[in-house]
Design a protein around this motif. Structure first.
Motif, PDB file in Angstrom:
ATOM      1  N   ALA A   9     -45.490  13.350  26.035  1.00 13.42           N
ATOM      2  CA  ALA A   9     -45.784  13.260  27.472  1.00 13.42           C
ATOM      3  C   ALA A   9     -44.968  12.130  28.075  1.00 13.42           C
ATOM      4  O   ALA A   9     -44.875  11.055  27.485  1.00 13.42           O
ATOM      5  CB  ALA A   9     -47.274  13.002  27.681  1.00 13.42           C
ATOM      6  N   TYR A  10     -44.392  12.386  29.221  1.00 15.84           N
ATOM      7  CA  TYR A  10     -43.563  11.338  29.836  1.00 15.84           C
ATOM      8  C   TYR A  10     -43.753  11.319  31.350  1.00 15.84           C
ATOM      9  O   TYR A  10     -44.073  12.317  31.965  1.00 15.84           O
ATOM     10  CB  TYR A  10     -42.081  11.528  29.494  1.00 15.84           C
ATOM     11  N   ASP A  11     -43.619  10.122  31.873  1.00 12.02           N
ATOM     12  CA  ASP A  11     -43.640   9.899  33.326  1.00 12.02           C
ATOM     13  C   ASP A  11     -42.338   9.195  33.662  1.00 12.02           C
ATOM     14  O   ASP A  11     -42.102   8.081  33.203  1.00 12.02           O
ATOM     15  CB  ASP A  11     -44.813   8.948  33.684  1.00 12.02           C
ATOM     16  N   VAL A  12     -41.505   9.842  34.415  1.00 11.82           N
ATOM     17  CA  VAL A  12     -40.215   9.252  34.775  1.00 11.82           C
ATOM     18  C   VAL A  12     -40.122   9.241  36.294  1.00 11.82           C
ATOM     19  O   VAL A  12     -40.357  10.277  36.933  1.00 11.82           O
ATOM     20  CB  VAL A  12     -39.046  10.070  34.186  1.00 11.82           C
ATOM     21  N   ILE A  41     -45.009  17.714  29.789  1.00 12.32           N
ATOM     22  CA  ILE A  41     -45.630  17.711  28.460  1.00 12.32           C
ATOM     23  C   ILE A  41     -44.995  18.795  27.586  1.00 12.32           C
ATOM     24  O   ILE A  41     -44.864  19.935  28.012  1.00 12.32           O
ATOM     25  CB  ILE A  41     -47.151  17.969  28.556  1.00 12.32           C
ATOM     26  N   ASP A  67     -40.071   3.898  32.911  1.00 13.22           N
ATOM     27  CA  ASP A  67     -40.678   5.157  32.471  1.00 13.22           C
ATOM     28  C   ASP A  67     -41.792   4.900  31.462  1.00 13.22           C
ATOM     29  O   ASP A  67     -41.873   3.839  30.843  1.00 13.22           O
ATOM     30  CB  ASP A  67     -39.607   6.042  31.805  1.00 13.22           C
ATOM     31  N   SER A  68     -42.609   5.951  31.285  1.00 16.82           N
ATOM     32  CA  SER A  68     -43.646   5.900  30.248  1.00 16.82           C
ATOM     33  C   SER A  68     -43.454   7.102  29.332  1.00 16.82           C
ATOM     34  O   SER A  68     -43.288   8.224  29.796  1.00 16.82           O
ATOM     35  CB  SER A  68     -45.041   5.980  30.890  1.00 16.82           C
ATOM     36  N   LEU A  69     -43.455   6.843  28.025  1.00 19.05           N
ATOM     37  CA  LEU A  69     -43.319   7.913  27.037  1.00 19.05           C
ATOM     38  C   LEU A  69     -44.456   7.766  26.051  1.00 19.05           C
ATOM     39  O   LEU A  69     -44.685   6.674  25.524  1.00 19.05           O
ATOM     40  CB  LEU A  69     -41.983   7.785  26.292  1.00 19.05           C
ATOM     41  N   ARG A  70     -45.196   8.841  25.849  1.00 21.34           N
ATOM     42  CA  ARG A  70     -46.315   8.816  24.877  1.00 21.34           C
ATOM     43  C   ARG A  70     -46.100   9.961  23.882  1.00 21.34           C
ATOM     44  O   ARG A  70     -45.880  11.103  24.308  1.00 21.34           O
ATOM     45  CB  ARG A  70     -47.665   8.929  25.584  1.00 21.34           C
ATOM     46  N   ILE A  71     -46.169   9.625  22.626  1.00 22.55           N
ATOM     47  CA  ILE A  71     -45.999  10.621  21.568  1.00 22.55           C
ATOM     48  C   ILE A  71     -47.289  10.655  20.762  1.00 22.55           C
ATOM     49  O   ILE A  71     -47.714   9.645  20.208  1.00 22.55           O
ATOM     50  CB  ILE A  71     -44.807  10.262  20.662  1.00 22.55           C
TER      51      ILE A  71
ATOM     52  N   GLN B  38     -51.013   8.319  32.224  1.00 21.70           N
ATOM     53  CA  GLN B  38     -49.842   8.767  32.980  1.00 21.70           C
ATOM     54  C   GLN B  38     -50.353   9.520  34.196  1.00 21.70           C
ATOM     55  O   GLN B  38     -51.558   9.759  34.317  1.00 21.70           O
ATOM     56  CB  GLN B  38     -48.931   9.665  32.123  1.00 21.70           C
ATOM     57  N   LYS B  39     -49.443   9.930  35.065  1.00 22.18           N
ATOM     58  CA  LYS B  39     -49.881  10.545  36.325  1.00 22.18           C
ATOM     59  C   LYS B  39     -50.975  11.596  36.108  1.00 22.18           C
ATOM     60  O   LYS B  39     -52.006  11.583  36.755  1.00 22.18           O
ATOM     61  CB  LYS B  39     -48.687  11.189  37.041  1.00 22.18           C
ATOM     62  N   ILE B  41     -52.421  12.482  33.056  1.00 22.11           N
ATOM     63  CA  ILE B  41     -52.951  12.438  31.687  1.00 22.11           C
ATOM     64  C   ILE B  41     -53.994  11.331  31.566  1.00 22.11           C
ATOM     65  O   ILE B  41     -53.766  10.209  32.000  1.00 22.11           O
ATOM     66  CB  ILE B  41     -51.820  12.156  30.672  1.00 22.11           C
ATOM     67  N   GLN B  83     -48.366   6.920  20.064  1.00 25.61           N
ATOM     68  CA  GLN B  83     -47.290   5.923  20.203  1.00 25.61           C
ATOM     69  C   GLN B  83     -46.862   5.896  21.665  1.00 25.61           C
ATOM     70  O   GLN B  83     -46.692   6.949  22.280  1.00 25.61           O
ATOM     71  CB  GLN B  83     -46.119   6.288  19.298  1.00 25.61           C
ATOM     72  N   HIS B  84     -46.731   4.679  22.158  1.00 27.07           N
ATOM     73  CA  HIS B  84     -46.423   4.534  23.571  1.00 27.07           C
ATOM     74  C   HIS B  84     -45.195   3.659  23.762  1.00 27.07           C
ATOM     75  O   HIS B  84     -45.036   2.650  23.081  1.00 27.07           O
ATOM     76  CB  HIS B  84     -47.619   3.884  24.273  1.00 27.07           C
ATOM     77  N   TYR B  85     -44.337   4.067  24.677  1.00 21.51           N
ATOM     78  CA  TYR B  85     -43.126   3.282  24.972  1.00 21.51           C
ATOM     79  C   TYR B  85     -42.986   3.187  26.484  1.00 21.51           C
ATOM     80  O   TYR B  85     -43.274   4.146  27.198  1.00 21.51           O
ATOM     81  CB  TYR B  85     -41.884   3.968  24.379  1.00 21.51           C
ATOM     82  N   GLY B  86     -42.553   2.046  26.968  1.00 29.58           N
ATOM     83  CA  GLY B  86     -42.310   1.894  28.402  1.00 29.58           C
ATOM     84  C   GLY B  86     -43.487   1.293  29.139  1.00 29.58           C
ATOM     85  O   GLY B  86     -44.308   0.591  28.578  1.00 29.58           O
ATOM     86  N   ILE B  87     -43.590   1.623  30.405  1.00 26.84           N
ATOM     87  CA  ILE B  87     -44.617   1.015  31.274  1.00 26.84           C
ATOM     88  C   ILE B  87     -45.996   1.586  30.920  1.00 26.84           C
ATOM     89  O   ILE B  87     -46.100   2.509  30.111  1.00 26.84           O
ATOM     90  CB  ILE B  87     -44.308   1.279  32.766  1.00 26.84           C
TER      91      ILE B  87
END
Lengths: 99, 99
Positions: A9-12, A41, A67-71, B38-39, B41, B83-87
């Motif tokens: 999941a990502y928020d860019v 997603i 950005d936010s990236l969740r795996i 996230q927006k 999630i 796992q989380h990366y970024g803001i």
């Protein structure tokens, strides 16, 4: 062996053209490994090696300041683990992927 | 006992005012049970009863002909699973929730 179910999941931010470019790149990378299930997603079934490569590629593409990236590593892809309602039918990983 | 980690992801069309209303309602419902990561999630730590109630409420609020709702039961909330990366820093469920 492809035995890791991932949810990515990502928020860019798409306010800048740079953000929109990153969004396209991230979506394209995810498409190479799995299926889009919602706007931002993806669900992927990958091997340990693919998991490492995919994560590496995504970390090169996001801007960690914006950005936010969740795996998420999912237990499996059973109905108990993933429940879906509404549009975008769920993915059946047991059926062959038609390319 | 709160022992179910949920990830709730939704895609709601915001082209109509009706869609925007549904989006606000869904986000508000999820806020009552967990945290936005996230927006679209949320991550929630709930009991089996809360899980049933939450799902029931969300199904009342989405329009299954237009929206997509995915509910994932996560194995746990360990670093291996999420796992989380970024803001948007990750949520630490072990620390008390400050209300």
């Amino acid at each position: 062996m492809k035995n890791i179910y991932l949810l990515i999941a990502y928020d860019v931010s798409t306010e800048s053209s740079e953000g929109r470019r990153r969004l396209r790149k991230i979506a394209q990378t995810c498409t190479n490994y799995g299926q889009r299930v919602q706007k931002s997603i993806f669900e992927c079934l990958v091997s340990e090696t693919e998991y490492t490569t995919l994560k590496h590629q995504l970390l090169r593409e996001i801007d960690e300041a914006e950005d936010s990236l969740r795996i998420y590593r999912l237990r499996d892809h059973s109905e108990k683990t993933v429940q879906h309602y509404g549009i975008n039918k769920p993915i059946d990983y047991t059926r062959p992927l038609i390319l």
